[in-house]
Motif scaffolding. Sequence first.
Motif, PDB file in Angstrom:
ATOM      1  N   ASN A 228       0.871  -1.219  -0.048  1.00 31.67           N
ATOM      2  CA  ASN A 228      -0.012   0.053  -0.146  1.00 31.67           C
ATOM      3  C   ASN A 228       0.792   1.316   0.083  1.00 31.67           C
ATOM      4  N   GLU A 229       1.847   1.319   0.867  1.00 32.60           N
ATOM      5  CA  GLU A 229       2.768   2.305   0.819  1.00 32.60           C
ATOM      6  C   GLU A 229       3.539   2.642  -0.712  1.00 32.60           C
ATOM      7  N   ARG A 230       3.603   1.584  -1.223  1.00 33.10           N
ATOM      8  CA  ARG A 230       4.545   1.823  -2.592  1.00 33.10           C
ATOM      9  C   ARG A 230       3.365   2.368  -3.526  1.00 33.10           C
ATOM     10  N   ILE A 231       2.047   1.825  -3.466  1.00 38.71           N
ATOM     11  CA  ILE A 231       1.024   2.459  -4.437  1.00 38.71           C
ATOM     12  C   ILE A 231       0.737   3.945  -4.094  1.00 38.71           C
ATOM     13  N   TYR A 232       0.932   4.217  -2.710  1.00 42.51           N
ATOM     14  CA  TYR A 232       0.711   5.819  -2.462  1.00 42.51           C
ATOM     15  C   TYR A 232       1.802   6.467  -2.931  1.00 42.51           C
TER      16      TYR A 232
ATOM     17  N   SER B 261      12.669   6.653   5.462  1.00 39.26           N
ATOM     18  CA  SER B 261      14.077   6.273   5.558  1.00 39.26           C
ATOM     19  C   SER B 261      14.721   5.041   4.903  1.00 39.26           C
ATOM     20  N   GLY B 262      13.859   4.147   4.539  1.00 36.36           N
ATOM     21  CA  GLY B 262      14.229   2.956   3.961  1.00 36.36           C
ATOM     22  C   GLY B 262      14.338   3.106   2.467  1.00 36.36           C
ATOM     23  N   LEU B 263      14.036   4.272   1.953  1.00 34.97           N
ATOM     24  CA  LEU B 263      14.255   4.326   0.542  1.00 34.97           C
ATOM     25  C   LEU B 263      15.550   4.654   0.063  1.00 34.97           C
ATOM     26  N   GLY B 264      15.903   3.618  -0.946  1.00 38.08           N
ATOM     27  CA  GLY B 264      17.332   3.922  -1.509  1.00 38.08           C
ATOM     28  C   GLY B 264      17.345   4.844  -2.775  1.00 38.08           C
ATOM     29  N   GLY B 265      18.424   4.869  -3.531  1.00 36.98           N
ATOM     30  CA  GLY B 265      18.597   5.499  -4.695  1.00 36.98           C
ATOM     31  C   GLY B 265      17.803   5.003  -5.605  1.00 36.98           C
ATOM     32  N   LYS B 266      17.634   3.817  -5.892  1.00 37.14           N
ATOM     33  CA  LYS B 266      16.760   3.248  -6.846  1.00 37.14           C
ATOM     34  C   LYS B 266      15.299   3.581  -6.660  1.00 37.14           C
TER      35      LYS B 266
END
Length: 112
Positions: free
Chosen positions: A26-30, A82-87
């Motif tokens: 759900n967070e990825r969709i948002y 905080s968990g999001l990387g460069g990709k």
Amino acid sequence: MTEENVSNGTEAIIVKSGDQKRKEHNERIYRTGIASIMGIVAGVLSYLLIQNETQGVIGFLLLLGAMVFQKHIFMLMKIDVSGLGGKDWFYQSFMAFAFWFISWTILLTIPF
């Protein structure tokens, strides 16, 4: 339920529960929806604020502003960044760029 560490020889595999998988999905969709909406808003603003083709840099600056503003919207919606990387940030920026480009191109080609 919580995450479980399963040892598989030399590698540790993290097994997530169904609720955790659903929450992450759900967070990825948002995040994708926000990037898409920000791109469309930047495209519409680019069309409305630019009077001639020599001011095209302003449209690109609006796109960059939309890309930066996404992080603040994520924080307002209490999405953990905080968990999001460069990709992940590249993907967010590309989605905003794609929707900006498509919406601005459609508005420029259709006579209003």
